[in-house]
Scaffold this motif. Structure first.
Motif, PDB file in Angstrom:
ATOM      1  N   GLU A 165     -80.049  73.096   2.316  1.00  0.00           N
ATOM      2  CA  GLU A 165     -79.726  72.682   3.678  1.00  0.00           C
ATOM      3  C   GLU A 165     -79.867  73.890   4.602  1.00  0.00           C
ATOM      4  OE1 GLU A 165     -75.861  70.982   3.638  1.00  0.00           O
ATOM      5  OE2 GLU A 165     -76.434  69.237   2.416  1.00  0.00           O
ATOM      6  N   LEU A 177     -64.287  65.070   7.541  1.00  0.00           N
ATOM      7  CA  LEU A 177     -63.712  64.689   6.249  1.00  0.00           C
ATOM      8  C   LEU A 177     -63.004  65.874   5.604  1.00  0.00           C
ATOM      9  CD1 LEU A 177     -63.379  62.568   4.034  1.00  0.00           C
ATOM     10  CD2 LEU A 177     -65.590  63.285   3.090  1.00  0.00           C
ATOM     11  N   ARG A 178     -63.572  67.059   5.698  1.00  0.00           N
ATOM     12  CA  ARG A 178     -62.930  68.244   5.134  1.00  0.00           C
ATOM     13  C   ARG A 178     -61.587  68.514   5.806  1.00  0.00           C
ATOM     14  NH1 ARG A 178     -68.236  70.276   4.821  1.00  0.00           N
ATOM     15  NH2 ARG A 178     -68.035  71.247   6.868  1.00  0.00           N
ATOM     16  N   ARG A 208     -74.366  63.572   9.308  1.00  0.00           N
ATOM     17  CA  ARG A 208     -73.620  63.722   8.050  1.00  0.00           C
ATOM     18  C   ARG A 208     -72.777  64.989   8.060  1.00  0.00           C
ATOM     19  NH1 ARG A 208     -76.695  65.348   2.794  1.00  0.00           N
ATOM     20  NH2 ARG A 208     -75.790  67.345   3.357  1.00  0.00           N
ATOM     21  N   LYS A 209     -73.331  66.060   8.631  1.00  0.00           N
ATOM     22  CA  LYS A 209     -72.587  67.315   8.706  1.00  0.00           C
ATOM     23  C   LYS A 209     -71.330  67.153   9.556  1.00  0.00           C
ATOM     24  CE  LYS A 209     -74.792  70.438   6.284  1.00  0.00           C
ATOM     25  NZ  LYS A 209     -74.127  71.222   5.236  1.00  0.00           N
ATOM     26  N   ARG A 210     -71.476  66.436  10.693  1.00  0.00           N
ATOM     27  CA  ARG A 210     -70.302  66.227  11.531  1.00  0.00           C
ATOM     28  C   ARG A 210     -69.248  65.418  10.772  1.00  0.00           C
ATOM     29  NH1 ARG A 210     -74.460  65.620  15.441  1.00  0.00           N
ATOM     30  NH2 ARG A 210     -74.428  63.340  15.160  1.00  0.00           N
ATOM     31  N   MET A 211     -69.689  64.392  10.049  1.00  0.00           N
ATOM     32  CA  MET A 211     -68.749  63.586   9.265  1.00  0.00           C
ATOM     33  C   MET A 211     -68.114  64.406   8.143  1.00  0.00           C
ATOM     34  SD  MET A 211     -68.531  60.662  10.654  1.00  0.00           S
ATOM     35  CE  MET A 211     -67.641  59.847   9.341  1.00  0.00           C
ATOM     36  N   GLU A 212     -68.903  65.259   7.499  1.00  0.00           N
ATOM     37  CA  GLU A 212     -68.364  66.107   6.428  1.00  0.00           C
ATOM     38  C   GLU A 212     -67.300  67.051   6.969  1.00  0.00           C
ATOM     39  OE1 GLU A 212     -71.639  68.077   4.697  1.00  0.00           O
ATOM     40  OE2 GLU A 212     -72.266  66.363   3.459  1.00  0.00           O
ATOM     41  N   HIS A 213     -67.563  67.580   8.193  1.00  0.00           N
ATOM     42  CA  HIS A 213     -66.589  68.485   8.796  1.00  0.00           C
ATOM     43  C   HIS A 213     -65.273  67.761   9.062  1.00  0.00           C
ATOM     44  CE1 HIS A 213     -64.992  71.783  11.138  1.00  0.00           C
ATOM     45  NE2 HIS A 213     -64.758  70.942  12.151  1.00  0.00           N
ATOM     46  N   GLU A 259     -59.225  65.952   4.526  1.00  0.00           N
ATOM     47  CA  GLU A 259     -58.838  66.249   3.156  1.00  0.00           C
ATOM     48  C   GLU A 259     -57.866  67.419   3.081  1.00  0.00           C
ATOM     49  OE1 GLU A 259     -62.494  66.857   1.135  1.00  0.00           O
ATOM     50  OE2 GLU A 259     -62.814  64.719   0.698  1.00  0.00           O
TER      51      GLU A 259
END
Length: 846
Positions: free
Chosen positions: A434, A481-482, A474-479, A485
Motif C-alpha cells: 500500500e 475502526l481502529r 477503506r483507509k478512512r474506515m480502517e482509521h 477498537e
C-alpha cells in the motif's frame, strides 16, 4: 497316533532334535539301569541264600539240646527269639511225635515297591528244612520260611534314588542341549525372517551376526543376502521408472477393437474412474462429443496401418467434466507386422487448454475492469494502459503510454517510488503493498499497488504487469475502526471483560485483546478449541463441554463459571456467557459471547465463606464451651449445694427430735424449715436437670428425649410423642447434645408460638445419617419467619446441625403447623446399643 503325528508335525527343528536326544538318552538309561538292577538283584539273591543257610545252622545248634531233652517251651522261646530276624517270616519245629511248635515275625516288613518290580527283580526264596540228628536218631525237623521283602525294599530304594539322580542329570543335560541347539539353530530363524522380508517387499538384505554362523549356514546367508540386494536393486529401478511414468503421463492398453485391458494410476486420477470401471470396456464411453466422426476415422486408419498416431483428444470424466490429453498411440506389432494391441501414452494438457481460454477472457476483463491495470517493459516504460487506469489517474492511453512508471507517483516522490517501490517489488519477484499515488490533477490518494513479472517461454523477464486500486475510503474506515477498537479494548480492559466469536463450521475462533490477556496467551498465537480447553482447569472441562453441547442443542444458554490455568500464572476464575446463531434449518452457525475475569470477586466470596466458616467454628466452640460450663455448674450445684441442703435437713430433723413437745412454736418452725429445704432440693434438681439432664448421660438420647417429652407435657399440657424406629441410635458427645438441644428448642418454640396440642417426634437411622423429624399441629409460621434474622432459635438449631456436617430444614405454612427435619451424618465410631425402648417394652413413649 493321529494326535502324536500332529504334535510331531507342529514341532520345529529344535524341538525335534531335542525330542530325539531325549528319547535316545531315556532308552539308554532304562537299559543301563535295568542291567545294573539285575546284577544287584543277583548279588542280593546270593546274600539271601547265605543268610538262610547261616540262620538254619544257628537254629540247629540252638535247638539240638532242647530237642534231645524234649523241652518244647525252650524250643518255643528259641524259635520266637530267632523269628525277630528281619528275613524270617515263619519258623516251625516238627517233632517226630507230631508236635509242631511255630513262631512268626512280630512286625513283618511290608513291600514299598509296585508289583511289577517284584515280578522283574523279586527273589521268591523257598522254604528251608533242616533235620536235627544226633548219632543216627532224628529228633525233629526245622522248617523256616524266609521273606525277601526287606532286600527287595532296599533294592527299590536304591533303584529310585538312582532314577532321581539320573533324571536330574538328564534335565541338566537337556537344558544345556536346549541352549546349544538354540544358539546353533538361531541363524536359520534369521534366514527365515529374511525370506519373509523379501516376500513382504523388504529387499534391504543383511543378516546380523552371519560371520559367527557355521560355514554351511554362513554361505547360505551370504548367497541369500546377495540375491536380496540384487532383487531389491532391480525392483527399485523398475518401481522408480514406473513411478516416473505414472506421475507424468496417462498409460492405456487396449486390444484391436479398442477394449481397454490396462490403465495406470494417472488415468484414474485424471478421469475419476477406477480400474474396475474401465477395464473390459470400449474407449467410446470416454467420448466427450467435441470431436467429429472423421477425426476418429483418420485415427483408426493410421493405427491399422501400424503407424504411430499423435494428436489432442478431449475426453469426459466420470463426473461429467472434460479433460484434454496430448496423445501418442503406438501399435505393438507381431512377427507378421500386423498390430497385436495398442499402447496409448497421453499427457494431461487440461490446464494448458484452460489457461488458453482464461487468457482470452482475461484480456477482455482487464480492459473492462474499473481498476487500473497497466504494463511496462523491462526498463519501466509504460506499454499498456486500460480504461480503469484512465478513470483512476485521469491520463488517457495515448498520454500515458511511453511515459516512465514513476509519473503516477506524488510530486517529489517519483525517484523514491521508482527505486524503493517499483524496483523493490521486481527484486522480490513481484508482490503488493500500500502506498500513496497522485492523479493527473495532483490530488493524492491511498492506493493498493500490485506488481507481477512477465516472462517469455524461456523464463526471461520481458516486462511488468501492474494493478492499482483506490483504497482511500477503506483507509478512512480502517482509521475509524481502529479508534473504535482502541476505545472498546480500553473499556474491556477496565471491566476485565473480553468478547469472542466461534465459526462452528470452520472452527475459526476470534478473541479480543482482553480475552488473550485473561487466558495468558500471546496475541500472535493461533486460537483453537483445544488451546481454549487446555487453559481450562481439568476439573471444569467436562462442565464446559456439557454446557457447550447443551447450548448448541438449544437446550440452555451457555453460562458458566470456571477456573483457568493461564500459562505461567495462577489459577483464575472467569464467567462466560454466549449465544448461538442458528440457520433456518436449526443448524448452529456461530457462537459469540463474553468472558469476564471474576478472580477478585471469587477471592472476596472465598474470604466471606472462610469468615463464615470461622464464625461457625467459633459458634460451635462457644456452644461446646457453654454445654461444658453448664455441665460443670450442674455438677458443682449437685455436689456442693445438694450436699449442704441434705446436711441442713438432717440437722433440722435432729433439732426437732431434741425439742420438747411443749415447744410447739419451735417444732412448727422446724417443720417449716424442713419443707423449705425440700422445696430448695426440688428447685436445685430442676435447675441441674435443665442445665444438663443426667438422664442424657446416664441412659442415652432416647431416654432423655422421653423424659423431656414427659416434662413438657406436664408443664404445658401439650401431648408429645417420641418414636424411635429400630434399635436405639447410640451416639455420644456433641452428636447427642446437639440432637437433644434441637429437640428441646423445638419443644420450646412449639409451646411459645404454635398453639399446638400435639407434637410428634420420629428418630431413626437413615443409611449413614441420623434422621429426626419434629412435627406439630399448630398455627404454623409465616413464609418469611423461618429465615428471619431475629429467629435466633431456628438459626441456633440450624447452626448446631451444620456444625456436625448436617442439615436442618423448616417446613411450614400458616394454619398447617411446623415440620422440622434434621439430618446429621452418623458418627463413624458409634455402634448400635441395646434399645432403651426395648427395655420399656414398646417403641412409643408418651
Amino acid at each position: 497316533m493321529n494326535n502324536l503325528s500332529v504334535s510331531w508335525d507342529g514341532l520345529g527343528l529344535r524341538g525335534r532334535l531335542l525330542a530325539m536326544i531325549v528319547l535316545l538318552l531315556v532308552l539308554s538309561g532304562v537299559v543301563s539301569h535295568s542291567v545294573q538292577l539285575w546284577r544287584e538283584a543277583d548279588d542280593y539273591r546270593a546274600d539271601l541264600s547265605h543268610d538262610m543257610n547261616h540262620t538254619m545252622d544257628l537254629l540247629e545248634i540252638s535247638l539240638m539240646e532242647h530237642a534231645i531233652t524234649g523241652d518244647f517251651a525252650a524250643i518255643q522261646r528259641a524259635l520266637t527269639l530267632r523269628a525277630q530276624y528281619s528275613l524270617i517270616a515263619e519258623i516251625q519245629w516238627r517233632d517226630p511225635s507230631g508236635v509242631v511248635v511255630k513262631a512268626q515275625a512280630i512286625k513283618p516288613e511290608t513291600a514299598a515297591y509296585p508289583p511289577w518290580f517284584h515280578r522283574l527283580f523279586g527273589f521268591n526264596p523257598s522254604e528251608q528244612l533242616r533235620g536235627v540228628v544226633v548219632g543216627e536218631r532224628n529228633y525233629g525237623v526245622i522248617a523256616a520260611t524266609f521273606s525277601s521283602v526287606p532286600l527287595e525294599n532296599r533294592l527299590w530304594r536304591e533303584a529310585t534314588s538312582q532314577l532321581w539322580q539320573s533324571s536330574l542329570g538328564l534335565a541338566l543335560l537337556m537344558l544345556v542341549v536346549y541352549l546349544l541347539l538354540g544358539r546353533w539353530l538361531k541363524p536359520l530363524k534369521s534366514i527365515t525372517a529374511m525370506g519373509h522380508h523379501l516376500l513382504a517387499g523388504d529387499y534391504r538384505g543383511g543378516i546380523a551376526g552371519s560371520s559367527r554362523f557355521v560355514p554351511e549356514i554362513r554361505d547360505m546367508a551370504r548367497i541369500l543376502d546377495q540375491a536380496a540386494t540384487e532383487v531389491g536393486r532391480l525392483v527399485l529401478s523398475l518401481s522408480e521408472q514406473r513411478r516416473a511414468i505414472d506421475n507424468a503421463v496417462v498409460v492405456i492398453e487396449s486390444d484391436l477393437k479398442g477394449i481397454i485391458s490396462y490403465v495406470n494410476d494417472k488415468f484414474c486420477e485424471v478421469s475419476g474412474y477406477s480400474r474396475e470401471e474401465v477395464i473390459g470396456h470400449d474407449h467410446r464411453f470416454l467420448n466427450s462429443g467435441l470431436h467429429l466422426r472423421e477425426f476418429f476415422d483418420g485415427l483408426w486408419e493410421d493405427l491399422r496401418r501400424g503407424e504411430v498416431w499423435h494428436g489432442e483428444v478431449c475426453n469426459r470424466t466420470k463426473s461429467g467434466g472434460l479433460f484434454w490429453l496430448l496423445t501418442t498411440i503406438t501399435p505393438i506389432l507381431g512377427p507378421d507386422g500386423k498390430p497385436l494391441k495398442y499402447i496409448s501414452v497421453r499427457v494431461d494438457i487440461t490446464q494448458r487448454k484452460l489457461v488458453e481460454g482464461v487468457m482470452s477472457q482475461q484480456a477482455q476483463i482487464i480492459n473492462q475492469t474499473h481498476d487500473a491495470v497497466f504494463s511496462t517493459d523491462s526498463k519501466g516504460t509504460l506499454v499498456s494502459w486500460n480504461r480503469g487506469a484512465e478513470l483512476l489517474f485521469g491520463h488517457d492511453g495515448d498520454g500515458a503510454i511511453g511515459e516512465p512508471v514513476q509519473f503516477i507517483a506524488l510530486p517529489g516522490e517519483q525517484e523514491r517510488f521508482y527505486r524503493q517501490v517499483f524496483l523493490g517489488l521486481i527484486r522480490s519477484s513481484g508482490g503488493a503493498l500500500e502506498t500513496r499515488l497522485a492523479k493527473k490533477s495532483g490530488e493524492p490518494f491511498d492506493a493498493y499497488f500490485s506488481l507481477s513479472l512477465l516472462k517469455d517461454k524461456e523464463g526471461m523477464e520481458i516486462g511488468v504487469a501492474c494493478y492499482v486500486t483506490d483504497i482511500s475510503a477503506r483507509k478512512r474506515m480502517e482509521h475509524k475502526l481502529r479508534e473504535s477498537e482502541m476505545r472498546l479494548a480500553k473499556a474491556q480492559q477496565m471491566a476485565r471483560l473480553g468478547n469472542w466469536e466461534w465459526e462452528i463450521a470452520t472452527g475459526e475462533i476470534q478473541w479480543s485483546d482482553e480475552v488473550y490477556r485473561i487466558f495468558g496467551v500471546d496475541r500472535d498465537t493461533p486460537v483453537t478449541f483445544d488451546l481454549f480447553l487446555s487453559r481450562v482447569h481439568p476439573e471444569d472441562r467436562e462442565l464446559v463441554e456439557k454446557s457447550l453441547t447443551a447450548a448448541l442443542a438449544r437446550e440452555v444458554n451457555y453460562n458458566v463459571d470456571v477456573r483457568l490455568f493461564p500459562a505461567g500464572g495462577e489459577v483464575r476464575f472467569i464467567h462466560a456467557e454466549a449465544e448461538v446463531e442458528f440457520d433456518g434449518g436449526g443448524k448452529a452457525l456461530r457462537m459469540f459471547g463474553t468472558v469476564q475475569d471474576i478472580t477478585e470477586r471469587k477471592e472476596i466470596e472465598q474470604e466471606i465463606r472462610a469468615s463464615r466458616e470461622q464464625l461457625r467454628e467459633l459458634s460451635s466452640h462457644l456452644q461446646a464451651a457453654r454445654e461444658e460450663e453448664k455441665a460443670t455448674i450442674a455438677r458443682e450445684i449437685h455436689d456442693e449445694l445438694g450436699g449442704n441442703l441434705t446436711a441442713l435437713k438432717m440437722d433440722i430433723f435432729w433439732l426437732a427430735r431434741k425439742l420438747p413437745p411443749e415447744m410447739e412454736a419451735e417444732l412448727e418452725k422446724t417443720r417449716s424449715m424442713a419443707d423449705l429445704v425440700d422445696t430448695s432440693v426440688h428447685a436445685m434438681r430442676r435447675i441441674v436437670t435443665e442445665l444438663r439432664p443426667t438422664v442424657l448421660d446416664d441412659l442415652g438420647l432416647l431416654a432423655a428425649m422421653c423424659w423431656q417429652a414427659s416434662e413438657f407435657t406436664k408443664r404445658y399440657g401439650i401431648q408429645c410423642k417420641v418414636v424411635m424406629h429400630g434399635e436405639e441410635i447410640a451416639v455420644e458427645g456433641a452428636y447427642r447434645i446437639a440432637l437433644f438441644r434441637i429437640f428441646q428448642e423445638s419443644l420450646t418454640n412449639a409451646a411459645r408460638y404454635s398453639k399446638a396440642d400435639l407434637v410428634l417426634v420420629d428418630v431413626w437411622r437413615e443409611h449413614d445419617k441420623i434422621a429426626m423429624d419434629i412435627v406439630d399441629n399448630g398455627i404454623g409460621l409465616p413464609e418469611d419467619k423461618a429465615m428471619d434474622p431475629t429467629s435466633h432459635g431456628l438459626r441456633g438449631m440450624m447452626e448446631r446441625a451444620r456444625t456436625l456436617g448436617g442439615t436442618l430444614e423448616v417446613g411450614s405454612a400458616p394454619g398447617e403447623g411446623v415440620a422440622i427435619s434434621v439430618r446429621i451424618p452418623f458418627p463413624s465410631r458409634s455402634q448400635p446399643m441395646r434399645s432403651f425402648q426395648q427395655e420399656m417394652r414398646g417403641g412409643q413413649h408418651d
